[in-house]
Design a protein around this motif. Sequence first.
Motif, PDB file in Angstrom:
ATOM      1  N   PHE A  58       0.749  -1.201   0.148  1.00  0.00           N
ATOM      2  CA  PHE A  58      -0.025   0.090  -0.027  1.00  0.00           C
ATOM      3  C   PHE A  58       0.913   1.250   0.007  1.00  0.00           C
ATOM      4  CE2 PHE A  58      -3.600  -2.348   2.089  1.00  0.00           C
ATOM      5  CZ  PHE A  58      -4.412  -2.304   0.907  1.00  0.00           C
ATOM      6  N   ILE A  59       2.040   1.332   0.781  1.00  0.00           N
ATOM      7  CA  ILE A  59       2.699   2.341   0.850  1.00  0.00           C
ATOM      8  C   ILE A  59       3.357   2.823  -0.452  1.00  0.00           C
ATOM      9  CG2 ILE A  59       4.776   3.348   1.835  1.00  0.00           C
ATOM     10  CD1 ILE A  59       4.197   1.832   4.347  1.00  0.00           C
ATOM     11  N   VAL A  60       4.055   1.535  -0.926  1.00  0.00           N
ATOM     12  CA  VAL A  60       4.808   1.660  -2.441  1.00  0.00           C
ATOM     13  C   VAL A  60       3.638   2.110  -3.540  1.00  0.00           C
ATOM     14  CG1 VAL A  60       5.798   0.308  -4.290  1.00  0.00           C
ATOM     15  CG2 VAL A  60       6.275   0.227  -2.057  1.00  0.00           C
ATOM     16  N   SER A  61       2.399   1.782  -3.311  1.00  0.00           N
ATOM     17  CA  SER A  61       1.348   2.112  -4.236  1.00  0.00           C
ATOM     18  C   SER A  61       0.834   3.736  -4.247  1.00  0.00           C
ATOM     19  CB  SER A  61      -0.156   1.206  -4.093  1.00  0.00           C
ATOM     20  OG  SER A  61      -0.985   1.922  -5.044  1.00  0.00           O
ATOM     21  N   MET A 104      -1.712   5.068   2.118  1.00  0.00           N
ATOM     22  CA  MET A 104      -1.416   5.267   0.757  1.00  0.00           C
ATOM     23  C   MET A 104      -1.216   6.830   0.478  1.00  0.00           C
ATOM     24  SD  MET A 104      -4.356   2.352  -0.925  1.00  0.00           S
ATOM     25  CE  MET A 104      -3.174   2.277  -2.395  1.00  0.00           C
ATOM     26  N   PHE A 105      -1.896   7.417   0.858  1.00  0.00           N
ATOM     27  CA  PHE A 105      -1.813   8.951   0.689  1.00  0.00           C
ATOM     28  C   PHE A 105      -0.443   9.483   1.489  1.00  0.00           C
ATOM     29  CE2 PHE A 105      -6.466   9.192  -0.580  1.00  0.00           C
ATOM     30  CZ  PHE A 105      -6.347   9.802  -1.797  1.00  0.00           C
ATOM     31  N   GLY A 106      -0.168   8.691   2.631  1.00  0.00           N
ATOM     32  CA  GLY A 106       1.137   9.126   3.106  1.00  0.00           C
ATOM     33  C   GLY A 106       2.338   8.693   2.168  1.00  0.00           C
ATOM     34  N   VAL A 110      -0.236  -5.240  -7.160  1.00  0.00           N
ATOM     35  CA  VAL A 110      -1.523  -4.653  -5.856  1.00  0.00           C
ATOM     36  C   VAL A 110      -1.346  -5.302  -4.957  1.00  0.00           C
ATOM     37  CG1 VAL A 110      -3.846  -4.289  -5.999  1.00  0.00           C
ATOM     38  CG2 VAL A 110      -3.004  -4.528  -7.987  1.00  0.00           C
ATOM     39  N   SER A 111      -1.461  -4.765  -3.851  1.00  0.00           N
ATOM     40  CA  SER A 111      -0.975  -5.083  -2.613  1.00  0.00           C
ATOM     41  C   SER A 111      -1.708  -6.449  -2.094  1.00  0.00           C
ATOM     42  CB  SER A 111      -1.525  -4.039  -1.434  1.00  0.00           C
ATOM     43  OG  SER A 111      -2.752  -3.344  -1.946  1.00  0.00           O
TER      44      SER A 111
END
Length: 455
Positions: A71-74, A266-268, A451-452
């Motif tokens: 999710f972070i990478v996405s 994700m927005f982070g 995708v996560s």
Amino acid sequence: MDIPPTVRQNGTLPTRTGGARGQRLLWLDALRGLAALVVVFEHLLDALLPEVRRSVSPWFDFGRYGVFVFFIVSGYVVPASLERRGSLREFWIGRVFRLYPLWALAAALGLVFALVEVFWGLPEALSAHPWASTLAHVTMLQDLLQVPSVLNVFWTLSYEMVFYLLVTAMFAAGVHRASAGTALGFGLAALTLGVALPAGLLSAAWGPGTVVAVSVLILAGLAAVLGGRSGPRPYGAVLLGVTAIGLLTLNSRIGGVESLAIMATMFGGTAVHRIQHGERDRRPSDWLVLLVPLLSIAAGVRLAAGWGVPGGRPGLSWGWPAAMGAAWLTFALALTVRHRGMPRLLPWLGVISYSVYLLHQLPLQLARRMLGDPAPLPAAVRAGWGVAILAAILVCSALAYRYVERPMQQVGRRVSRRSRERWPDSRVAAHGPGLNGPAELAEDTEGRRPVSKVA
């Protein structure tokens, strides 16, 4: 098998060293490869290591750790890809050809495995309302529509899709640079409001009609923002944003705390990319994104400890906040050492990680059917089975990447070029310069984004 250090969007292999440009992206592939391995390990526990499941998993959730890294990478790469393209239409063409072909193959295989009950059968809720269940899966929002996934790893696709909808709405409305504030808002909401939010409220009230209503709203919103006319675009942005937020807060299967924390994560990631590359539009307040991991971890701790949680609400294990913290630390470490060399196996795994993620439970089902209870098996036998299962997963995933993912990405690029030629005004330049990361990032992310996921 020749292991490429990275694969560009156009399907060609770079030099064995990857070059300076490729090297700047190897760390992202390495993170994806690591996350894919951890997710596979999570699902191997039940098949081979039930002792680890009982003793360690309550305190560290391996699956969530892999998911949160994804999710972070996405969040870090996907909005950057959109802003560099400057075209919502091209972005969605890329997403469709990137995600759906392999998803369709995995869904079909998962359905066959369930019908013949290789290891588990088809959830009753899917067969009770087949058309609503099918529509929910086609939107990839089934986890936010209270519809069981035909393959349980599909659940995270729902949160990826909501993220795409929110990113699209923000870009269409011209507020896409507010990623740090958005991440903070979701993090604060996870900590303060998440425990009080209902789960499945909309589906409980409207049943399968929720699936139809949400599908119509999303299609209408996308038509408005992708149609090329500026007039309907703001209305489409509002429609997409409101629908996405409504699903997250009122109809999530996993509950408000985790749903909102995922969006904060994700927005982070997007805000971190903006701080790193967005010199022209960087704001001092962007650094507040460093609070996002703390807010998300605190939300998990609150739910695990039961502080202020209404009676009867399900909690989280302590493994959830531990996994969240470890994922952010892993990303920070990878970001710090991104210019250094790394084992070439991890970047290659990152390239095929979407296939690994979607397909790995199919060989596992076969193995669990043959193995039965692993408790009596000696350690050497379990290790041998683990090697065999992992080899089968990697072979299947490499073939799926070679014959499904990569060819369909090439088709997507051709469709995208034709769209650009036919509607040259579809590129939205009114919002000014986007993120200033590596020039190849838009190509790279659209071509290989995993995708996560985890069950």
